[in-house]
Design an enzyme around this catalytic site. Structure first.
Site, mmCIF file in Angstrom:
data_model
loop_
_atom_site.group_PDB
_atom_site.id
_atom_site.type_symbol
_atom_site.label_atom_id
_atom_site.label_comp_id
_atom_site.label_asym_id
_atom_site.label_seq_id
_atom_site.Cartn_x
_atom_site.Cartn_y
_atom_site.Cartn_z
ATOM 1 N N GLU A 1 12.329 2.557 13.903
ATOM 2 C CA GLU A 1 11.396 3.625 13.541
ATOM 3 C C GLU A 1 10.240 3.589 14.527
ATOM 4 O O GLU A 1 10.281 2.836 15.496
ATOM 5 C CB GLU A 1 10.923 3.448 12.088
ATOM 6 C CG GLU A 1 10.328 2.097 11.788
ATOM 7 C CD GLU A 1 9.998 1.870 10.308
ATOM 8 O OE1 GLU A 1 9.854 2.846 9.552
ATOM 9 O OE2 GLU A 1 9.860 0.698 9.935
ATOM 10 N N LEU B 1 11.080 1.482 6.966
ATOM 11 C CA LEU B 1 10.516 1.920 5.706
ATOM 12 C C LEU B 1 11.219 3.235 5.353
ATOM 13 O O LEU B 1 11.346 4.120 6.199
ATOM 14 C CB LEU B 1 9.010 2.176 5.856
ATOM 15 C CG LEU B 1 8.358 2.606 4.549
ATOM 16 C CD1 LEU B 1 8.171 1.402 3.628
ATOM 17 C CD2 LEU B 1 7.033 3.287 4.799
ATOM 18 N N TYR C 1 0.830 -1.204 0.000
ATOM 19 C CA TYR C 1 0.000 0.000 0.000
ATOM 20 C C TYR C 1 0.858 1.245 0.000
ATOM 21 O O TYR C 1 2.080 1.188 0.222
ATOM 22 C CB TYR C 1 -0.958 -0.002 1.192
ATOM 23 C CG TYR C 1 -0.315 0.335 2.526
ATOM 24 C CD1 TYR C 1 0.520 -0.574 3.180
ATOM 25 C CD2 TYR C 1 -0.519 1.582 3.130
ATOM 26 C CE1 TYR C 1 1.108 -0.250 4.393
ATOM 27 C CE2 TYR C 1 0.069 1.905 4.347
ATOM 28 C CZ TYR C 1 0.871 0.991 4.973
ATOM 29 O OH TYR C 1 1.464 1.302 6.162
ATOM 30 N N LYS D 1 6.556 -1.826 1.854
ATOM 31 C CA LYS D 1 5.365 -1.250 2.491
ATOM 32 C C LYS D 1 4.213 -2.244 2.367
ATOM 33 O O LYS D 1 3.286 -2.083 1.567
ATOM 34 C CB LYS D 1 5.022 0.109 1.866
ATOM 35 C CG LYS D 1 4.154 0.960 2.791
ATOM 36 C CD LYS D 1 4.225 2.420 2.421
ATOM 37 C CE LYS D 1 3.219 3.288 3.149
ATOM 38 N NZ LYS D 1 3.335 3.304 4.604
HETATM 39 N N1 PDD Z 1 2.850 5.037 7.273
HETATM 40 N N2 PDD Z 1 7.581 3.909 8.717
HETATM 41 C C1 PDD Z 1 6.439 3.195 8.779
HETATM 42 C C2 PDD Z 1 6.469 1.861 9.438
HETATM 43 C C3 PDD Z 1 5.255 3.716 8.205
HETATM 44 O O1 PDD Z 1 4.131 2.991 8.258
HETATM 45 C C4 PDD Z 1 5.280 4.998 7.602
HETATM 46 C C5 PDD Z 1 4.073 5.607 6.963
HETATM 47 C C6 PDD Z 1 6.497 5.708 7.581
HETATM 48 C C7 PDD Z 1 6.626 7.062 6.941
HETATM 49 O O2 PDD Z 1 6.562 6.970 5.547
HETATM 50 P P1 PDD Z 1 6.032 8.194 4.662
HETATM 51 O O3 PDD Z 1 6.784 9.383 5.084
HETATM 52 O O4 PDD Z 1 6.320 7.766 3.292
HETATM 53 O O5 PDD Z 1 4.543 8.336 4.950
HETATM 54 C C8 PDD Z 1 7.637 5.126 8.131
HETATM 55 C C9 PDD Z 1 1.626 5.495 6.639
HETATM 56 C C10 PDD Z 1 1.402 6.962 6.696
HETATM 57 C C11 PDD Z 1 0.473 4.676 7.189
HETATM 58 O O6 PDD Z 1 0.644 3.470 7.298
HETATM 59 O O7 PDD Z 1 -0.594 5.222 7.455
#
Ligand code: PDD
Length: 280
Positions: free
Chosen positions: A179, A204, A33, A147
């Protein structure tokens, strides 16, 4: 007006969007996703998001015939159908539906779904006060660079923090910060250097993270992408989380211990401002 969502080529009322009971996303979390931000009718860093999506698909050997332009058009049309000029889209692609089996089936088509939400506005006081987070052993699998929709460990850990009155959890593997449950983690050390973990398979590679690193470098803030320990986290002058939906979110407490002066720090605020200018 009822929300409109997207499922397998069709824009439908949200309440009429369904997938098959044997969709592999549903049975096996066999899918990937993206969450992407729309601001003033523009998709923020869409190329980077779609690049990451195609990488996740390739890593999991999910055959997806459509191209980036097709996905971008669906997303923009979905926002337009929902009369949103600001918001976020949740886009999911699973391997598809078939009789439950472990081996990847070859003759099925992926299931594509997308749905949009308006942006959550965080008030200034909450931003200033910062989040209270716990630390927890990172019990997720070792391919966090993909992801994937397999997020039960993250939800379970975050729920524990929320049940205990905190906001979120920072994950620790072998003594080093990876993270947060749904966001990347940055610290500012005593010399004012911005530090975030290098993008290995245990995190991620956040799009917001990448953009913030670039903005920091262009604005005279020293940045290091390297592993850092729980001790460095607790002794940091500033801590913040970054993601598409949180943007830059200061953290004021880790395991109930106060970070810096217990409020959003200077560099966090500066980067939050720079990022807001960027998306505007
Ligand atoms: N999540 N690390 C993890 C485990 C994440 O699920 C996310 C983002 C990020 C940050 O990635 P980005 O800056 O590309 O949004 C880091 C999304 C927002 C979610 O699952 O809702």
């Amino acid at each position: 007006m009822e929300r409109v969502s997207f499922v397998n080529g069709k824009f439908l009322p949200h309440s009429q969007c369904f997938v098959h009971i044997e969709d592999r996303g549903f049975q096996l979390a066999d899918g990937v996703y993206e969450v992407i931000l729309l601001k003033n009718n523009k998709l923020i860093d869409i190329d980077w998001h779609l690049q990451r999506l195609f990488r996740s698909l390739a890593e999991l050997e999910i055959k997806f015939e459509q191209n980036k332009t097709y996905l971008e058009q669906i997303i923009l049309e979905l926002f337009a159908k929902n009369n949103l000029t600001d918001g976020s889209v949740y886009l999911q692609i699973t391997r598809g539906a078939t009789n439950r089996q472990q081996i990847f089936p070859t003759n099925i088509s992926p299931t594509i779904t997308a749905t949009v939400s308006p942006l959550k506005i965080i008030n200034q006081q909450d931003l200033e006060n910062g989040l209270s987070v716990q630390t927890h052993q990172d019990i997720r699998w070792q391919r966090c660079d993909i992801k994937s929709t397999s997020l039960l460990a993250s939800c379970w850990i975050r729920q524990k923090a929320v049940s205990a009155g905190d906001d979120d959890t920072i994950l620790i593997r072998d003594g080093f910060v990876t993270e947060a449950t749904f966001a990347n983690v940055f610290i500012v050390d005593k010399n004012g250097t911005l530090i975030t973990r290098n993008a290995d398979n245990f995190i991620l590679q956040g799009i917001t993270r990448n953009r913030l690193i670039e903005l920091a470098k262009n604005n005279g803030i020293a940045v290091l992408e390297k592993k850092f320990t729980v001790e460095e986290l607790l002794q940091a002058r500033e801590v913040f989380l970054s993601s598409t939906t949180l943007l830059v979110r200061p953290v004021s407490k880790v395991d109930r211990q106060i970070i810096g002066n217990g409020k959003a720090g200077e560099i966090s605020k500066k980067l939050s401002g720079l990022y807001n200018n960027f998306i505007h």
